[in-house]
Design an enzyme around this catalytic site. Structure first.
Site, PDB file in Angstrom:
ATOM      1  CD  GLU A   1      13.730  52.636   8.989  1.00 13.73           C
ATOM      2  OE1 GLU A   1      14.323  52.599   7.897  1.00 13.73           O
ATOM      3  OE2 GLU A   1      13.668  53.649   9.694  1.00 13.73           O
TER       4      GLU A   1
ATOM      5  CD  GLU B   1      18.477  54.372   9.233  1.00 11.15           C
ATOM      6  OE1 GLU B   1      18.997  55.202   8.444  1.00 11.15           O
ATOM      7  OE2 GLU B   1      17.814  53.403   8.841  1.00 11.15           O
TER       8      GLU B   1
ATOM      9  CD  GLU C   1      16.443  14.176 -20.692  1.00 10.33           C
ATOM     10  OE1 GLU C   1      16.651  15.343 -20.278  1.00 10.33           O
ATOM     11  OE2 GLU C   1      16.644  13.817 -21.868  1.00 10.33           O
TER      12      GLU C   1
ATOM     13  CD  GLU D   1      14.377  17.665 -23.372  1.00  9.99           C
ATOM     14  OE1 GLU D   1      15.092  18.567 -23.865  1.00  9.99           O
ATOM     15  OE2 GLU D   1      14.466  17.302 -22.187  1.00  9.99           O
TER      16      GLU D   1
END
Length: 1746
Positions: free
Chosen positions: A1144, A934, A1567, A1386
C-alpha cells in the site's frame, strides 16, 4: 407469372432430360456469350476481356445454371489474345481474364463452349497483312488455334455432334393468339430424334419467357428491380416476429475484430493549435449554425488526451480503433506545401500509443472536415480536389503505413454529397441537389480510386495493408409488403443511397442502371433537369472498378419505402420516386433519423453479400453502428444503448453464423460523446460520457462501455470459463521457512541506515534517479472489501464491526458509511474495466469475512458471498490479472466481536477455519495471500485509541493482548497453508505491516538515534521482529514496556510473553515482507508521563513533521518521499534482506479535486522513484509495488471527504460512475516503462558550440560595488584586479557588468557628469581588455537614480529622454572600447517586481493594474531611443551591437493533457488579452520606432513553472490579466531561492520558442545560474549539476534544433547582494567571505567545471579519456584569486569554510556556535548587572530608614 415461368422451365428440362437419357449423351442447352452489363439483349456488346470481369458474373452464371443451362458460349478475341499475332507474345492479362471466366463457369456447373473466331480477319491484322487470301494470315490463324488449344484444353470440352443450334432468335411472334405457341413449336423440333440435334441456344428463349404475360405498366419497373434485393426480401419477408427476433447465444468466429470509432472534428479540439488550418466545420460552428452556438474548438480535447482515449480502449479491450485524420491539421491549406510537422506528430503519437497497448489503428483519411481553403476553391465540386486528396492520401500512407494496416479513404461520403452539397444541412452549406450533390459524389469516387491505386501501386507490397471505403446505408423494406411497386421503390432507394457509391466500386466502375435510368426518365417526365448525373469515361470506370479490399458499412436504422410519383422538385426522394417512413412501433432514439430496428442489419448484410461482395469475395467490415441519447437524465446508465448494441450485434452474428455472410469486424460508434454536427453536444453517441462543462473533459464509462467490453471478452454472447492462475511470484516456495535471526540490539545495527542517509544534502536527497525495475517486477493496485463493496446487508451477508460503527449517527463525517460505497459487489465488470485499462498485472483486494461466514463461523457459510468472490477472481484470471487476496482488512464479523473479538484467544482457531476455507475454495486461482492488513492499526487504533471499531479505549494493555493474538492467528493461518496447500497450489503467504519512516532529530546525538530506533521497533518491529527474526518482540520494546510497568507499580509487564513453542511457531511465518507506508516523521527523545499507561507513552518519543513535508488532505499523512527509500533500507538491514512488496502506498486529496489530481501525480513520481533508488542503488530486493487504491472509496474515519484513488468515484450518483484521474495515466506510463528510464531530453550529449562562441559571466553594479551610502557589497569598486583574475581563472572571453547610472549622472541628468565614476569603468574595461576579455556593458540594471524616482521614475515619460541622454554619455565615453551593449536588464522585473508586486525598488504595489504597463511602455521607448542613438550616431565608427536583455521562465501546462492549462502556459510566457484601457497604446510612429531595435536577443533564464488557468474575476492586476497561476513539480530540485527549481529541459524549449516566435534571432544567454542558502560548502555539486545540464540543453538547442546561440553568461561571478534577499541567497561561482574585512573571493568547485566547459567550448566525450582542454583545480590550492595582500586563504577540508572570528580561524558552524554562546553570555551578564543594580538601590533605600 413466376409460377408459369417455373412450370415452363420444368417442362423444358424434363423434355431435354428424357432426350439425353435416350441418347446416352448430354443435350446442350446453350447461353451466352457474356455481355459487359450482363444483359441478354440482341446486339449488346460482347465482353472481350479488355476490362475486368463484371463483379456479378459468377452470380449470373449460377442463375443460368439453375434454369438448366449447361453450356455457355465464350468467344475468344484473336487480336486481343495475340496482339502481335505471335503465339510467343500473348497478352497475359487477357489470357488470365478468359481463364478466370472459364473457371467461373466450371465452378457454377456450366461447361464453356469456346468459340475461337467468327469469320472476318481482325482489323488489326487486316491493316497489316490483308484478308484470308494471304497465306501468312492462314498460318497466323493456325498458330492462334494451336495456342488456344494448348492454353484452354484442360478447361473446355470436346465431342462429335450432329446438329447444334448455335443461336436461336425468336422474333415477330406477336400475331399468335397463344403467346406460348412458338415455344411449344421449338420444343417439338428439339424432340425430333431424326434431326440428331445435339444442342440448342436458349438465351432468348428464356428472355422471351421472362417477358411474357407481364402487364406493360409493370414491365419497366420490374426490369429495374434489383434482383439482389428481391432475393433477400424473399428470404426474410415471411419471417414471423418471433423468428426474426430470436436471440442467438453464440460467439463470433475466432479472429473476429472488435472496434470502436471516433472522428477528428468531433473529438480532437485544438482547432488552431500549432498552425492547424481552419476546416469547414470550424467555419460552420463559428458562424453560429450549431445548436446552442457550440463549436468544435475544444470538443473532447483529444488533441491533448491521446493517453486518456487509449486508456478507455484498453478498458474495453478493443482490438481496433477507427479514427480519422484531420486533413487541415497536417496540410492547413489542403496542399502538401503547407505541411505542419506537429500535426503529423500528433497522429504518430496516437498510432504509437495504440500499438503499445496492443490496439490496431484503422485510419479514415476523410470524414467530412475539408480544409476551408479547399472549400473556397469549390471543395468537392472542383475536380482539382481529386489530385489534392491523392496527395494527402499518399502522404498518410507514406508516413503512417508502416504501422496502419487498415485504411478507409472516406467515412460516410453519402452525407457529404447529400447534406453538405444537397440539402445544405452540413457544411459547406450548399443547397444544390441538382448538380453539386452528384458532382461531389463523382469526385469523391475518383478521389477514392486514386487513393486506392496509390496504395496499391506504391505501398501494398511493402506495407501489406488494406484500403476500403466506409459507406452508409439504411436497410429498406416496402411499406406495403404485397405491393411490388413499393418493393421496387425500396430497391431503388438502396441504389440511390448505397449503390450510388458501391456500384461503381464493387460492380462495374459505373453508376447502376437503376440510378441512371431513373434520373434519365425523371428528367424526361418532368421536362426539366432535376438531377445531373456525371458520366464516367471508360478509363475512369476501369480505374474505379474493384478499388476496395473490404466493404465498409455504417448502419444505424431501417426505413419503410413506398412509391410516390409525380413530384418534379429536386431532391433524392423526388428524383427516386419514393417516400420514406418508419414504423411507429419502432423504438425511438434522441435523433429523429435513428430508430432501433436491429433485424434490418442482418438483411442489409445479406443484400451487400449478394449484390456486392459475393463476386469479389472481399470481407465486410461494419465500420459504424450506434445510437444517440440525450444529454439529460441518467447519462451513465444508458440501458437503451446496451439494448441497441446487444440486438444489432446479435443480428450481425446471425448474418455470420446462419447466413454465411463474411463479416469480419464490428465497430461501435463512438468511443465517447463528441460534437455531433449541427446538433453539437446535445446528442451523445459515446460509450463514454464526456463532461463538456469541465475544462478537463473527463471521460467516464457508461453502462454500454462495460457491456461492450464484456462482448469483446467473450467474442460474442456465449459464456467463457476462467483457467487456474499459474504461480508467478518468483521461485516456488518450499516448506522450509525463513531462517531465524538474532534479536535486535538497542539501538539496532540497522542504525547504519541513518548513518548513511541522514547526512545527505538536500541536493543528494532530491536528485532524481532514472532507471528501471527488473522485467519480473510486480505492479499492482489495491482495494479492501468494506471500502468498496457495499451490499452491506444483501444476499445473506452478515454485519461487520464497521457496519455497526457507521450506522451510529455522528461516527463518521456527514454520517457516511459503507452501505453502498463503490457498489463493487454489483460492479465487477466496472472494476475489471479499470484494471484492464491500466493493463494491471496484480490486484490486491480483501475478502469480507462476514460476507462468506455471516457470523464468522464456517457453519454459517453464505454461498452467494462465495459466488461473488469466485466471479471476481475468475474475471481477474480471465484477464491475466493475478489476485492478491487479503484475508482480513479490519471488518470483523460483529458476531465475533460480541465474544470479545481479537482479545479472545479462541480467535486464532476461528480465523484459521476461515483462512482454510478460502485457501481451499480460491487457492487454485489465488497465488498470493495476505493474512492480516496492518495489525498495528487493528491493535492500537481499534483497542487502544478506540478510534476505529471495535472502539475500545484500553491503551495500556489491550493493544498488546490483541497484537499477541493477531501474531498467533497469523502464524496458524500460515502453517495451515504451508501444511495443506502449498505443495499443490504453490502460492505465497505473508502479512502486510505498516510503518512510517522515522528520522532522528539529530543523527549525531546517540539518544536521538536510540529514540528513532525505538519508535520503529514499537511500530514495525512489534510484528516484524517475531515473524522475521526470532519469534519474539524486540528487546527495545520489551525493556521499555517492562520498565514502564515496573515504575507504574506492577511486577508483570503489560507486554505478554511468548513461550519457546510460540516463538518457534511464529518465527519465519512469511514468505515475503509486505509493507504499507505513507509518510515520514522526525523523532526526538522525551520522557513521557507514567500515567496513564499507554502504548504510545511507553515509547518515550515525540514525533514531528519532517523537512520538506508536503500537505495532503489527511493532516497526519504528509508526503515525504525520501523516507520510503530509508524505510526499505531499514527492512533490508534489520530483517535479513528479505524480498519486499510495497502493498500500500498512496496519498489523499480533497474531494474538490476530481480527475485533475496534480498532487497525486507528484506523489507517485517521487515515492516510486525513491523505491527505485532503494532497488537500483541500495540493493533492496524490492519485488513489487501496489498503488493504493484503485478508486476513491470509503476512507474509514474520513468517510468520503477525501479521495485516495487513481479513479474518481462520484458517490452522489447512484451508479457510482468511475472516471480515471490523471494519476491513473501516469501510473500506467510508469508501469509500461517499468520505472523511469532516462529520457532523451535529460540525456547529456557531447559536442561543441560554434567557433568564436561568447563565454561570459555576469554581475550588476549595485550588487557588487560600493554605493554612496557606504555599503560595500563585494567592494568590486576597489577590487578590479582581483575580479579580473577570477575571470581569467574561469577562462571566459567576455565579462558582463552593468554601469551605475547614478555613479555617472548623480541626479540622473547629464547636467553633471561624475568623472570619477566614469574613470572607474574606464579602468575596469582597460583591465578586461588587457586580459583579453571583452566587456559586455549593461546600461541599466535596476539602479535608477533616486532623483529621477522622486519625479515619477519610469512612470514619468520624461525618463525616456533622460535615459537617452545617459546612454549618449556612456556610448561617447566607452564606446570605442565596448562593442557589446545591453540597454536594459529584465524590463519585466522593473515593471512587475518594482511597480506591481512592490517587492523590489521602488516598492510600488498600489497600482498593479496600471503602473506595470506604463513602466513597461516607457522602458520600451527608452530602449528604442538608446538603440537608435547608437545606430545613428555611433555604430558606423564603433561597430558594436546593441540589444536588450529579456527574462522569462519557461512554462509547461500543469496538466499537459488539458488545453486550458496549455493556454495558461502560453499566457505566462506571452501576456495576452489585456484590457485596452489599461494597456497603453503606441502611436504608429512609436511602433515604427520600436520595431527592429535589436542586434541580438539577450535572454536571462533560470527555471520553469507549471501553469494553470485561474479566473481572478474583476481584479485589475497583471496576474489577473494573464489569468494564470503557477506551481512547481516536486521532482524538480530545489535551490536557495524559493522561485528557482532546477529544470534544464525548459531551457531548450524556451530557446526554441524564441527561435520560432521571434524570427530566429541571434541569441546571447546573458544570465543563467543557481543559488544556495545556509552554511557555505565550497563543493557546490548542485551548481555543477545545474551548469552541466542547462548548458547541455543550450548545446542541444544549437546542435540539434538549429537555434542561433552566440553566447552564454553564467550568473554570477561571485556571491553578492541578491536584492531583497540580501546575502542569504548565493549565486556566485566564487564565495565572498564577508566575515573577513578583505572580502576575499574563494573559488567553489563549480569554477573548475565551468572553466572546463569554457575551455572545451562545450562537452567532450568522457569515454574518450581526459582531454587537454579540461581544467582542474590546483592541488596546492593556489588559485591566484588573492586578497589585497596577494595571498589566498586555502579552503578548509571537507568543503567546510574557515572564517575569521575574534582573530581566530574557525569553521563556519563553530563560529556560529561561538557567536551564539557569546550572545548568551552577554545577555546573562546584562541581566546580572541589572539585578546587581536593583540590589544596590534596594540596599541604599534600606540604609536611609532607621
Amino acid at each position: 407469372m413466376k409460377h408459369i415461368q417455373g412450370l415452363f422451365s420444368l417442362a423444358l428440362s424434363a423434355v431435354l432430360w428424357c432426350y439425353s437419357n435416350a441418347e446416352q449423351q448430354e443435350f446442350m442447352l446453350l447461353a451466352g456469350p457474356l455481355t459487359a452489363d450482363l444483359q441478354d439483349d440482341v446486339g449488346a456488346s460482347v465482353f472481350d476481356c479488355r476490362r475486368v470481369l463484371p463483379l456479378q458474373s459468377r452470380e449470373y452464371f449460377q442463375h443460368l445454371q439453375r434454369r438448366g443451362v449447361n453450356r455457355f458460349k465464350v468467344p475468344l478475341s484473336w487480336s486481343h489474345v495475340l496482339p502481335t499475332g505471335d503465339p510467343n507474345q500473348p497478352h497475359e492479362d487477357t489470357v488470365t481474364c478468359y481463364k478466370t471466366l472459364v473457371k467461373q463457369l466450371t465452378e457454377s456447373g456450366i461447361k464453356p463452349l469456346l468459340v475461337l473466331h467468327r469469320s472476318s480477319v481482325p482489323e488489326r491484322f487486316r491493316s497489316r497483312h490483308g484478308g484470308w487470301e494471304n497465306p501468312l494470315v492462314v498460318q497466323m490463324f493456325e498458330q492462334y488455334v494451336g495456342f488456344a488449344f494448348d492454353t484452354f484444353k484442360d478447361l473446355s470440352s470436346s465431342g462429335q455432334l450432329s446438329v447444334l443450334i448455335y443461336e436461336l432468335i425468336i422474333k415477330d411472334c406477336d400475331e399468335y393468339e397463344n403467346n406460348f405457341q412458338p415455344l411449344i413449336s421449338v420444343l417439338g423440333v428439339l424432340q425430333n430424334k431424326d434431326l440428331h440435334i445435339r444442342g440448342c441456344d436458349i438465351t432468348q428463349l428464356f428472355e422471351n419467357l421472362d417477358n411474357e404475360q407481364i402487364p406493360k405498366s409493370l414491365q419497366n419497373e420490374n426490369e429495374k428491380a434489383d434482383i439482389s434485393y428481391q432475393k433477400v426480401w424473399e428470404k426474410f419477408k415471411s419471417q414471423s416476429e418471433a423468428q426474426r427476433d430470436q436471440f442467438l447465444n453464440d460467439s463470433f468466429p475466432a479472429g473476429f475484430q472488435w472496434s470502436v470509432s471516433s472522428e477528428s472534428f468531433k473529438v480532437e479540439g485544438g482547432w488552431s493549435e500549432y498552425g492547424k488550418g481552419e476546416t469547414i466545420w470550424d467555419r460552420f460552428s463559428h458562424e453560429g449554425r450549431v445548436f446552442g452556438n457550440q463549436t468544435t474548438d475544444l470538443a473532447c480535447d483529444t488533441y491533448h488526451k491521446v493517453d486518456y482515449d487509449v486508456y478507455l480502449l484498453r478498458g474495453m479491450q478493443a482490438s481496433h480503433y477507427q479514427f480519422s485524420i484531420s486533413w487541415a491539421r497536417i496540410f492547413p491549406n489542403g496542399h502538401k506545401e503547407s505541411f505542419v510537422e506537429k500535426g503529423a506528430l500528433y497522429y504518430d503519437n496516437m498510432i504509437n500509443k495504440l500499438l503499445q497497448s496492443g490496439i490496431e489503428p484503422t485510419v479514415t483519411l476523410y470524414h467530412w472536415d475539408l480544409p476551408q481553403a479547399l472549400q473556397e476553391q469549390g471543395g468537392w465540386t472542383n475536380e482539382s480536389i481529386v489530385e489534392a486528396f491523392k496527395e494527402f492520401a499518399d502522404f498518410c500512407f507514406s508516413r503512417y503505413g508502416d504501422r496502419v494496416k487498415t485504411w478507409n479513404t472516406f467515412g460516410i461520403p453519402w452525407v457529404v454529397s447529400n447534406f453538405g452539397y444537397g440539402t445544405g444541412e452540413h457544411p459547406p452549406s450548399i443547397k444544390d441537389p441538382v448538380i453539386a450533390s452528384y458532382q461531389v459524389t463523382h469526385n469523391i469516387l475518383k478521389s477514392h480510386a486514386e487513393a486506392w491505386h496509390t496504395y496499391n501501386d506504391k505501398y501494398r507490397k511493402m506495407q501489406n495493408g488494406k484500403v476500403g471505403i466506409a459507406l452508409y446505408s439504411e436497410w429498406t423494406e416496402p411499406k406495403n409488403p404485397s405491393n411490388s411497386l413499393d418493393s421496387a421503390a425500396a430497391a431503388r432507394y438502396l441504389n440511390f443511397m448505397l449503390g450510388w457509391f458501391a456500384h461503381p466500386i464493387f460492380v462495374n466502375g459505373d453508376y447502376s442502371a437503376v440510378l441512371k435510368d431513373q434520373i434519365k426518365n425523371k428528367n424526361n417526365v418532368c421536362g426539366k433537369e432535376l438531377a445531373r448525373l456525371p458520366v464516367f469515361t471508360e478509363v475512369e470506370m476501369k480505374r474505379i472498378q474493384g478499388t476496395a479490399d473490404f466493404f465498409g458499412l455504417n448502419h444505424y436504422t431501417t426505413r419503410l419505402i413506398s412509391e410516390v410519383l409525380g413530384s418534379c422538385d429536386p431532391g433524392l426522394n423526388n428524383v427516386g420516386d419514393f417516400k420514406v417512413d418508419v414504423d411507429p412501433t419502432w423504438p425511438n432514439t434522441s435523433s429523429d433519423h435513428i430508430h432501433s430496428v436491429p433485424w434490418g442489419l442482418r438483411r442489409l448484410l445479406n443484400y451487400i453479400s449478394v449484390e456486392y461482395t459475393s463476386i469479389t469475395k472481399v470481407p465486410i467490415y461494419i465500420t459504424g453502428n450506434g445510437m444517440p441519447t440525450e444529454y439529460s437524465g441518467d447519462v451513465f446508465d444508458d440501458t437503451q444503448r446496451v439494448d441497441f448494441l446487444k440486438a444489432y450485434i446479435n443480428e450481425a452474428m446471425k448474418a455470420v453464423q446462419i447466413d454465411g455472410v463474411n463479416v469480419q469486424r464490428f465497430t461501435v460508434q463512438s468511443l465517447m460523446d463528441g460534437f455531433e454536427g449541427p446538433q453539437g453536444y446535445s446528442q451523445r453517441f459515446g460509450l463514454h460520457y464526456v463532461n463538456f462543462e469541465d475544462p478537463d473533459r473527463p471521460r467516464t464509462p457508461k453502462s454500454s462501455a462495460y457491456y461492450y467490453s464484456k462482448l469483446i471478452e467473450r467474442n460474442g454472447f456465449a459464456e467463457i470459463h476462467s483457467k487456474p492462475a499459474s504461480q508467478i511470484y518468483g521461485n516456488e516456495i518450499e516448506n522450509s521457512r525463513l531462517p531465524a535471526l538474532p534479536p535486535s540490539n538497542v539501538p539496532s545495527t540497522s542504525k547504519v541506515v541513518w548513518e548513511k542517509f541522514s547526512p545527505q544534502t538536500k541536493f543528494e536527497r532530491q536528485l532524481y534517479h532514472y532507471g528501471s525495475f527488473p522485467e519480473d517486477f510486480h505492479w499492482g493496485v489495491s482495494s479492501s472489501a468494506y471500502q468498496v463493496e457495499g451490499g452491506w446487508n444483501v444476499d445473506g451477508k452478515g454485519v461487520s464491526v464497521w457496519d455497526t460503527f457507521t450506522q451510529k449517527p455522528g461516527s463518521i463525517p456527514n454520517n457516511d458509511n459503507g452501505n453502498v460505497a463503490c457498489d463493487s459487489y454489483n460492479k465487477i465488470d466496472e472494476d475489471l474495466y479499470m484494471l484492464k485499462a491500466l493493463q494491471m498485472k496484480n490486484y490486491r483486494f480483501s475478502i469480507s469475512w462476514s460476507r462468506i461466514f455471516p457470523n464468522g463461523y464456517i457453519s454459517s457459510l453464505n454461498q452467494k458471498g462465495v459466488d461473488y468472490y469466485n466471479r471476481l477472481i475468475d474475471g481477474l484470471v480471465a484477464n491475466n490479472i493475478q489476485p492478491m487476496v487479503t484475508l482480513y482488512n479490519w471488518d470483523l464479523p460483529q458476531a465475533l466481536q460480541d465474544i470479545n473479538g481479537w482479545e479472545n484467544p479462541d480467535m486464532m482457531n476461528i480465523f484459521n477455519d476461515y483462512c482454510d476455507f478460502c485457501y481451499k475454495t480460491f487457492g487454485d486461482r489465488v497465488k498470493f495471500w495476505i493474512t492480516l492488513n496492518e495489525p498495528h492499526t487493528i491493535a492500537w487504533s481499534g483497542y487502544g485509541l478506540g478510534l476505529i471499531p471495535p472502539n475500545i479505549k484500553l491503551p495500556g494493555d489491550a493493544p498488546y493482548r490483541v497484537a499477541h493474538n493477531l501474531l498467533k492467528a497469523h502464524a496458524k493461518a500460515y502453517h495451515t497453508y504451508d501444511d495443506k496447500y502449498r505443495a499443490t497450489q504453490k502460492g505465497l503467504v505473508s502479512i502486510s505491516l505498516n510503518a512510517e519512516w522515522v528520522e532522528p532529530q539529530d543523527v549525531t546525538v546517540l539518544r536521538e538515534v536510540v529514540a528513532a530506533d525505538r519508535a520503529l521497533q514499537f511500530q514495525l518491529g512489534w510484528f516484524a521482529h517475531p515473524i522475521f527474526k526470532n519469534g519474539d518482540y524486540p528487546d527495545a520494546m520489551k525493556w521499555q514496556v517492562s520498565n514502564k510497568t515496573e515504575l507504574q507499580g506492577s511486577k508483570v509487564s503489560r507486554l505478554p510473553t511468548f513461550t519457546d513453542e510460540d516463538k518457534a511457531y511464529i518465527q519465519g511465518t512469511a514468505d515475503v515482507f509486505c509493507i504499507n507506508t505513507y509518510t515520514t516523521k522526525v523523532v526526538r527523545h522525551a520522557t513521557i508521563s507514567l500515567s496513564p499507561a499507554s502504548y504510545q507513552n511507553d515509547q518515550d518519543v515525540i514525533k514531528e513533521e519532517a523537512d520538506g513535508a508536503a500537505d495532503t488532505a489527511v493532516k497526519d499523512q504528509k508526503a515525504v518521499a525520501w523516507g520510503l527509500r530509508r524505510l526499505l533500507n531499514w527492512i533490508k538491514e534489520e530483517y535479513g534482506d528479505p524480498e519486499v512488496y510495497i502493498t500500500e502506498n498512496g496519498v489523499s486529496t480533497s474531494t474538490r479535486v476530481s480527475t485533475d489530481d496534480t498532487d497525486r501525480v507528484f506523489f507517485l513520481k517521487t515515492y516510486i522513484d525513491e523505491a527505485l533508488k532503494a532497488h537500483n542503488l541500495d540493493g533492496v530486493r524490492l519485488k513489487g509495488y501496489v498503488a493504493s487504491p484503485l478508486m476513491d472509496s470509503f476512507e474509514w474515519l474520513n468517510g468520503y471527504s477525501v479521495g485516495y484513488g487513481l479513479n474518481y468515484v462520484d458517490f452522489k450518483h447512484p451508479s457510482r460512475p468511475r472516471t480515471p484521474k490523471r494519476s491513473a495515466h501516469l501510473y500506467f506510463d510508469i508501469m509500461r516503462n517499468n520505472g523511469f528510464p532516462m529520457t532523451e531530453e535529460e540525456r547529456i550529449i557531447h559536442g561543441h558550440f560554434k567557433e568564436g562562441f561568447v563565454w561570459s559571466t555576469a554581475t550588476a553594479a549595485y550588487q557588487i560595488s560600493k554605493d554612496e551610502n557606504g555599503d560595500i557589497a563585494c567592494d568590486s569598486y576597489k577590487k578590479i584586479d582581483e575580479d579580473v583574475n577570477n575571470l581569467k581563472m574561469l577562462k571566459v572571453n567576455h565579462y558582463r557588468f552593468s554601469i551605475s547610472w547614478p555613479r555617472i549622472l548623480p541626479d540622473g541628468t547629464n547636467s553633471q557628469i561624475n568623472e570619477a565614476g566614469l574613470n572607474y569603468y574606464h579602468r575596469l574595461v582597460d583591465a578586461l581588455l588587457a586580459a583579453n576579455i571583452k566587456p559586455q556593458a549593461t546600461l541599466y540594471h535596476w539602479d535608477l537614480p533616486q532623483a529621477l524616482q522622486d519625479v515619477g521614475g519610469w512612470e514619468n515619460e520624461t525618463v525616456v529622454s533622460r535615459f537617452r541622454d545617459y546612454a549618449d554619455v556612456i556610448f561617447n565615453s566607452l564606446g570605442d572600447k565596448v562593442q557589446f551593449w545591453i540597454t536594459i536588464n529584465e524590463p519585466y522585473n522593473v515593471a512587475m517586481i518594482g511597480h506591481g508586486y512592490g517587492t523590489a525598488a521602488p516598492g510600488i504595489s498600489f497600482r498593479p493594474g496600471t503602473a506595470p504597463y506604463i513602466v513597461a511602455h516607457n522602458l520600451l521607448k527608452a530602449h528604442a531611443e538608446a538603440w537608435h542613438l547608437y545606430d545613428e550616431k555611433y555604430r558606423a565608427k564603433q561597430r558594436g551591437i546593441v540589444g536588450i536583455t529579456i527574462n522569462s521562465d519557461w512554462a509547461e501546462p500543469r496538466n499537459p493533457y488539458k488545453q486550458e492549462d496549455l493556454n495558461a502556459a502560453i499566457r505566462v510566457i506571452q501576456l495576452k488579452h489585456v484590457t485596452s484601457n489599461r494597456l497603453p497604446e503606441f502611436t504608429p510612429e512609436e511602433i515604427a520606432r520600436i520595431k527592429g531595435t535589436h542586434d541580438y536577443f539577450g535572454f536571462n533564464h533560470y527555471t520553469t513553472v507549471l501553469a494553470y488557468n485561474v479566473d481572478y474575476k474583476d481584479l485589475q492586476h497583471y496576474d489577473a490579466d494573464r489569468g494564470a497561476g503557477t506551481v512547481t513539480d516536486r521532482t524538480w530540485l530545489d535551490s536557495g531561492s524559493f522561485w528557482l527549481k532546477v529544470t534544464p529541459p525548459g531551457f531548450r524549449k524556451i530557446l526554441n520558442f524564441i527561435k520560432k516566435e521571434y524570427g530566429d534571432p541571434p541569441i546571447y544567454i546573458t544570465e543563467n545560474g543557481v543559488s544556495e542558502r545556509g552554511p557555505m560548502n565550497l563543493n557546490d555539486v548542485h551548481r555543477i549539476h545545474y551548469y552541466e545540464n542547462y548548458i547541455n540543453q543550450a548545446l542541444k538547442a544549437y546542435l540539434l534544433d538549429g537555434v542561433d546561440i552566440r553566447g552564454y553568461a553564467a550568473w554570477s561571478l561571485m556571491d553578492n547582494l541578491e536584492w531583497a534577499t540580501g546575502f542569504d541567497e548565493k549565486f556566485g561561482l566564487f564565495y565572498v567571505n564577508r566575515s573577513d574585512p578583505n572580502l576575499p573571493r574563494i573559488p567553489k568547485k563549480s569554477v573548475w567545471r565551468y572553466a572546463t566547459l569554457v575551455s572545451c567550448n562545450g562537452f567532450v566525450n568522457p569515454t574518450q579519456g581526459p582531454h587537454e582542454c579540461e581544467v582542474f583545480e590546483p592541488e596546492d590550492g593556489n588559485t591566484d584569486s588573492s586578497s589585497s595582500t596577494g595571498t589566498t586563504t586555502p579552503p578548509p577540508p571537507v568543503g567546510m569554510l574557515s572564517v575569521n572570528f575574534l582573530g581566530l580561524e574557525v569553521t563556519g558552524p563553530d563560529a556560529e556556535v561561538a557567536l551564539n554562546a557569546l550572545f548568551s553570555l552577554t545577555i546573562i551578564g546584562a541581566v546580572a548587572v541589572v539585578l546587581l543594580v536593583l540590589g544596590l538601590v534596594k540596599a541604599a533605600k534600606k540604609a536611609k530608614h532607621p
